[in-house]
Each structure stands twice: as C-alpha cells, then as structure tokens.
Design a protein around this motif. Structure first.
Motif, PDB file in Angstrom:
ATOM      1  N   TRP A 103       0.810  -1.223   0.000  1.00 40.46           N
ATOM      2  CA  TRP A 103       0.000   0.000   0.000  1.00 40.46           C
ATOM      3  C   TRP A 103       0.839   1.267   0.000  1.00 40.46           C
ATOM      4  N   THR A 104       2.117   1.166   0.375  1.00 38.27           N
ATOM      5  CA  THR A 104       2.902   2.361   0.666  1.00 38.27           C
ATOM      6  C   THR A 104       2.972   3.312  -0.520  1.00 38.27           C
ATOM      7  N   ALA A 105       3.377   2.799  -1.677  1.00 38.12           N
ATOM      8  CA  ALA A 105       3.521   3.678  -2.833  1.00 38.12           C
ATOM      9  C   ALA A 105       2.184   4.254  -3.306  1.00 38.12           C
ATOM     10  N   PRO A 106       1.114   3.468  -3.397  1.00 41.62           N
ATOM     11  CA  PRO A 106      -0.169   4.069  -3.773  1.00 41.62           C
ATOM     12  C   PRO A 106      -0.639   5.141  -2.785  1.00 41.62           C
ATOM     13  N   PHE A 107      -0.420   4.936  -1.498  1.00 38.44           N
ATOM     14  CA  PHE A 107      -0.810   5.953  -0.519  1.00 38.44           C
ATOM     15  C   PHE A 107       0.012   7.223  -0.716  1.00 38.44           C
ATOM     16  N   ALA A 108       1.302   7.050  -1.020  1.00 35.09           N
ATOM     17  CA  ALA A 108       2.147   8.221  -1.271  1.00 35.09           C
ATOM     18  C   ALA A 108       1.694   8.950  -2.518  1.00 35.09           C
ATOM     19  N   ALA A 109       1.380   8.193  -3.580  1.00 37.41           N
ATOM     20  CA  ALA A 109       0.936   8.803  -4.827  1.00 37.41           C
ATOM     21  C   ALA A 109      -0.357   9.579  -4.647  1.00 37.41           C
ATOM     22  N   ALA A 110      -1.195   9.109  -3.720  1.00 33.17           N
ATOM     23  CA  ALA A 110      -2.471   9.786  -3.454  1.00 33.17           C
ATOM     24  C   ALA A 110      -2.294  11.014  -2.571  1.00 33.17           C
ATOM     25  N   GLY A 111      -1.069  11.251  -2.085  1.00 30.42           N
ATOM     26  CA  GLY A 111      -0.810  12.422  -1.261  1.00 30.42           C
ATOM     27  C   GLY A 111      -1.154  12.264   0.199  1.00 30.42           C
ATOM     28  N   HIS A 112      -1.260  11.020   0.679  1.00 28.96           N
ATOM     29  CA  HIS A 112      -1.676  10.791   2.062  1.00 28.96           C
ATOM     30  C   HIS A 112      -0.506  10.798   3.053  1.00 28.96           C
ATOM     31  N   LEU A 113       0.735  10.683   2.555  1.00 27.93           N
ATOM     32  CA  LEU A 113       1.872  10.484   3.442  1.00 27.93           C
ATOM     33  C   LEU A 113       2.840  11.656   3.406  1.00 27.93           C
ATOM     34  N   VAL A 114       3.612  11.788   4.483  1.00 27.92           N
ATOM     35  CA  VAL A 114       4.665  12.791   4.591  1.00 27.92           C
ATOM     36  C   VAL A 114       5.978  12.160   4.164  1.00 27.92           C
ATOM     37  N   GLU A 115       6.755  12.853   3.349  1.00 30.73           N
ATOM     38  CA  GLU A 115       8.073  12.347   2.978  1.00 30.73           C
ATOM     39  C   GLU A 115       8.996  12.356   4.192  1.00 30.73           C
ATOM     40  N   LEU A 116       9.827  11.327   4.318  1.00 28.36           N
ATOM     41  CA  LEU A 116      10.703  11.168   5.465  1.00 28.36           C
ATOM     42  C   LEU A 116      12.166  11.255   5.046  1.00 28.36           C
ATOM     43  N   ASP A 117      13.020  11.631   5.983  1.00 29.59           N
ATOM     44  CA  ASP A 117      14.459  11.723   5.758  1.00 29.59           C
ATOM     45  C   ASP A 117      15.099  10.377   6.087  1.00 29.59           C
ATOM     46  N   PRO A 118      15.697   9.689   5.124  1.00 27.96           N
ATOM     47  CA  PRO A 118      16.290   8.377   5.410  1.00 27.96           C
ATOM     48  C   PRO A 118      17.309   8.396   6.534  1.00 27.96           C
ATOM     49  N   ASP A 119      18.086   9.470   6.638  1.00 28.62           N
ATOM     50  CA  ASP A 119      19.119   9.537   7.676  1.00 28.62           C
ATOM     51  C   ASP A 119      18.517   9.593   9.080  1.00 28.62           C
ATOM     52  N   GLU A 120      17.328  10.147   9.199  1.00 26.05           N
ATOM     53  CA  GLU A 120      16.689  10.262  10.509  1.00 26.05           C
ATOM     54  C   GLU A 120      16.286   8.902  11.070  1.00 26.05           C
ATOM     55  N   PHE A 121      16.104   7.924  10.191  1.00 28.13           N
ATOM     56  CA  PHE A 121      15.600   6.620  10.630  1.00 28.13           C
ATOM     57  C   PHE A 121      16.614   5.495  10.419  1.00 28.13           C
ATOM     58  N   TRP A 122      17.837   5.835  10.106  1.00 30.53           N
ATOM     59  CA  TRP A 122      18.922   4.848   9.983  1.00 30.53           C
ATOM     60  C   TRP A 122      18.537   3.708   9.033  1.00 30.53           C
ATOM     61  N   VAL A 123      17.909   4.043   7.925  1.00 29.95           N
ATOM     62  CA  VAL A 123      17.451   2.980   7.034  1.00 29.95           C
ATOM     63  C   VAL A 123      18.601   2.267   6.339  1.00 29.95           C
ATOM     64  N   ASP A 124      19.810   2.840   6.397  1.00 30.64           N
ATOM     65  CA  ASP A 124      20.943   2.169   5.768  1.00 30.64           C
ATOM     66  C   ASP A 124      21.310   0.868   6.467  1.00 30.64           C
ATOM     67  N   ARG A 125      20.790   0.632   7.680  1.00 32.11           N
ATOM     68  CA  ARG A 125      21.066  -0.626   8.366  1.00 32.11           C
ATOM     69  C   ARG A 125      19.904  -1.620   8.228  1.00 32.11           C
ATOM     70  N   MET A 126      18.891  -1.235   7.473  1.00 30.55           N
ATOM     71  CA  MET A 126      17.731  -2.099   7.299  1.00 30.55           C
ATOM     72  C   MET A 126      17.859  -2.925   6.025  1.00 30.55           C
ATOM     73  N   LEU A 127      17.026  -3.946   5.893  1.00 33.20           N
ATOM     74  CA  LEU A 127      17.031  -4.778   4.703  1.00 33.20           C
ATOM     75  C   LEU A 127      16.847  -3.898   3.470  1.00 33.20           C
ATOM     76  N   PRO A 128      17.803  -3.883   2.559  1.00 34.94           N
ATOM     77  CA  PRO A 128      17.745  -2.948   1.425  1.00 34.94           C
ATOM     78  C   PRO A 128      16.478  -3.075   0.605  1.00 34.94           C
ATOM     79  N   GLU A 129      16.019  -4.301   0.388  1.00 33.45           N
ATOM     80  CA  GLU A 129      14.837  -4.488  -0.442  1.00 33.45           C
ATOM     81  C   GLU A 129      13.583  -3.947   0.239  1.00 33.45           C
ATOM     82  N   ALA A 130      13.530  -4.088   1.585  1.00 37.22           N
ATOM     83  CA  ALA A 130      12.397  -3.546   2.329  1.00 37.22           C
ATOM     84  C   ALA A 130      12.379  -2.021   2.229  1.00 37.22           C
TER      85      ALA A 130
END
Length: 409
Positions: A103-130
């Motif tokens: 659902w994530t991308a369709p919700f973003a395309a519909a304008g329902h979500l706030v863009e997030l800063d990857p550095d704020e959430f340390w996503v570089d240590r998460m599963l890359p595909e996720a």
C-alpha cells in the motif's frame, strides 16, 4: 546477511510533493493505528505502553486497532485520509499508520503520506529491499519506514507426524497425501489457510501457483491453472475444509490452536500464540517449516499521515518502535521478523525456517493499480474454489480482466 528478498516495486505515475510547514516540528499527542494486536500477550499494545511510560505526558500515543482483515484495514485508512485531505490535526487524524508494503507507494501517490528523511531513521542498516519498497521507483523519496518483515510458514502437528513416521511435506503432492490420509486417521482437518475473499486469498493462491511453477503475470498458463486447481480440488476433496473459504489469519489460527487441524499456513506471529498455555491446545506439539514452495513476501511499514499536526512526535515514535532493542523484543515476544539487517546474525533470534522462507520469498504482482488487481483476483479465485470445474475458463477470463485492470480500465 539476508540480501535476496524480492522488493515490491510499484510504478507510480506521480507522487505528490510533501507539504513542508511548521507541523513538521509539531509535538503533542498522536494516534497510532495498526491491525488487531493478535500477538501473544498483546505485544504491540505493550510496545505503545513502553513509549508512553518514558515519553513526556504531552506526547502520549493512543493505539487504535483496525478491522481484522487487511482489506478492511486499508479501506479505513484510505477513507480517513481522504476525509482529512485538507485538515491538519485533530482527534480524527491517524498520525502514524502501519501500512502493508503493497500500500505504501499508492498511498504516497495519493498524497496521504509525509516524505521522510532516510538519515533520521537509519534505514541504511535495514534490509535494502524492504527500504526500496518504501521509496519511489527512482529511490529519491522515502515515504515510510520498514517495521516488520514477513514470510509464510507451514505449521504442523509434530505428535501426529511422528506417530505416522513421516517428515513434514516439502511439496504440494506430499502435503495433499498427508493431509488427506494421515489427518482423517486422527479425526483432524487436513490443511487450513487464508482463503476468504480478501488479500489473504491472493497471497495463498500466489503461493500455490508458484509451487506449481506458475507466474502471477500469466494466470492463464497451464502451471498457474495447476496451482489454483490444487487448492480447489483440496476443498472439493475435503482435506481443505470448506469453512476455510471464509478463513483469515486469525480464524485459521484458532482452528489449529484448538487442535482441529494437521497443517496450517500462516505468518510468524502465530508461533508465540501456539505456545500460549492459556489458550492453545497444541503447546509442545507443533513445529513450522518453510511452505512447499515460495512464500509471498510480506511486511509492514510505518508512515506519517499528512493530516498530522504533531509530526515531530510521530517521527520520534517511529524511531522508537523501529530501534534495535524494540525490534529484538518484538522478534522474541511477538514472532515479528525484524527489518534491521544485522539482527539476522544474532543466534536464536530468527528461526532457520523463517530465514529460509524469507530468502525465497517473492513479491506479489507489482502494479500502480494493485488494489484493483487484487480485488479482481479475489473475486475470480473465490469463484474457482467454490467451483473447481471452472478453473480453465475462469483463469483465462482472469488473464483478460487483469490486463484491462493493469491499463486502468
């Protein structure tokens, strides 16, 4: 390290640019929504309680549970987001939303979500595909933070198979034989799964199709028809109970927990529930192995709603929920597969069976019109399960219907 998960890439025609204003730094009470907390001991609610115990009293989190089907969950989130499209703040806003990866991308395309800063959430240590599945296809924008990953498992009664002197099945042919011959000898249902008319049916059918070398992009192929026919004949022959045509994750789990089934397809959250001595009749008499074929890749992300007036609090809450210690605790207590990559190297945290299932997991059919596609598939597949003789005709028609849906018609 797990590197082989298949990302779900949803092609977006466009993504609404995030609104950046003073609400980005807003603090205050927020509402967090997730599906029903079916974990043993209510671990999601306890996670929220841990936040509230250490957070400022002005930044408390209210936990709201969504309907008990993924389709109902998605529909309620979308309806609320649309209702509040031009509203900021207020008690009706779902500030932090747990959203299925599809659902994530369709919700973003519909304008329902706030863009997030990857550095704020340390996503570089998460599963890359996720992480990629939580971004736009160009990788430039992050719309959610991966919280828990998922892959299906085949749960079985160890006492029954031990008595029969057989190993758990690794193919659909073995599953069919054991479910149809061994289960009746013990007055058990053979196999329970999620075959109700909702997203669970799409997942279960996809796994049966893949197990027979089929492809979701070609439902009219001989292999895809063979996979769907295996499910339909299971219902017709009785080793899959007809009642399973209304089952979701929780109802199929209830059947297995009550000691009424030999096999169950379900997600990892079921494991801790099966060991709950107060409600489970199969404590110490079950185990799990990978499915007899690839699992559908699952997972849930956390996103900030555009209606939130307290986005700083919302982001801090997401960082808390997805930090190392809480992902470790939720793996231990709730059976959630973590999204932090190095946690898979911790001995005993993730079972070898789940690791193997995740490594072989496949994405459902990616599309910017996924909601329409899965609805079309559910209607057709449920009809086939009710009428096995219609497999060939229905799957040919499904291929045409999906082609039109893919084109937005």
């Amino acid at each position: 390290m797990i590197r082989a998960l298949v990302p779900l890439v949803v092609l977006l025609a466009a993504c609404t640019a995030p609104v950046r204003d003073d609400v980005e730094d807003g603090t205050g009470p927020i509402t967090f929504v997730d599906g029903p907390d079916t974990t043993a001991g209510g671990q999601v609610r306890k996670l929220v309680d841990r936040w509230n115990a250490q957070a400022d009293r002005r930044e408390q989190v209210a936990f709201v549970e969504m309907p008990n089907t993924t389709d109902g969950h998605r529909a309620q989130l979308a309806a609320r987001a649309q209702d509040l499209e031009d509203v900021r703040g207020g008690p009706d806003c779902y500030d932090v939303m747990a959203v299925d990866m599809v659902w994530t991308a369709p919700f973003a395309a519909a304008g329902h979500l706030v863009e997030l800063d990857p550095d704020e959430f340390w996503v570089d240590r998460m599963l890359p595909e996720a992480v990629e599945a939580a971004k736009t296809p160009d990788g430039e924008h992050l719309w959610a933070v991966p919280w828990r990953s998922d892959a299906g498992l085949l749960y079985y009664r160890t006492d029954v198979l031990d008595d029969a002197g057989v190993e758990p099945p690794t193919t659909w042919a073995e599953l069919r034989w054991q479910a149809s011959t061994i289960a009746p000898q013990h007055d058990l249902e053979g196999y329970v799964a999620q075959l109700g008319r909702y997203e669970g049916l799409t997942v279960n059918a996809a796994e049966a199709i893949w197990a027979h070398e089929g492809d979701l992009r070609h439902p009219d192929s001989a292999q895809a028809k063979e996979g769907v026919r295996a499910l339909a004949e299971g219902v017709a022959q009785g080793w899959i109970p007809h009642e399973a045509l209304e089952f979701n994750e929780n109802t199929s789990l209830a059947e297995f927990m009550a000691g009424r089934a030999l096999f169950m397809r379900n997600w990892p959250f079921a494991g801790p529930r099966l060991d709950d001595g107060e409600s489970s009749k199969v404590v110490g008499r079950w185990a799990a192995v990978p499915l007899p074929g690839p699992s559908a890749l699952g997972g849930w992300n956390l996103a900030v709603s555009r209606c939130s007036a307290h986005q700083a609090t919302a982001r801090r809450f997401i960082r808390f929920v997805t930090d190392v210690e809480n992902q470790r605790l939720m793996a231990q207590r709730a059976g959630f597969a973590p999204t932090i990559e190095f946690l898979y190297d911790e001995p005993g945290l993730v079972s070898p069976e789940l690791r193997r299932s995740l490594l072989g997991a496949r994405a459902r059919r990616p599309s910017p019109h996924y909601d329409v596609l899965t609805s079309v598939m559910q209607e057709s597949l449920h009809h086939v399960l009710e009428k096995p003789d219609s497999v060939d005709e229905s799957m040919d028609q499904l291929a045409d219907d999906l082609e039109r849906a893919e084109q937005g018609r």
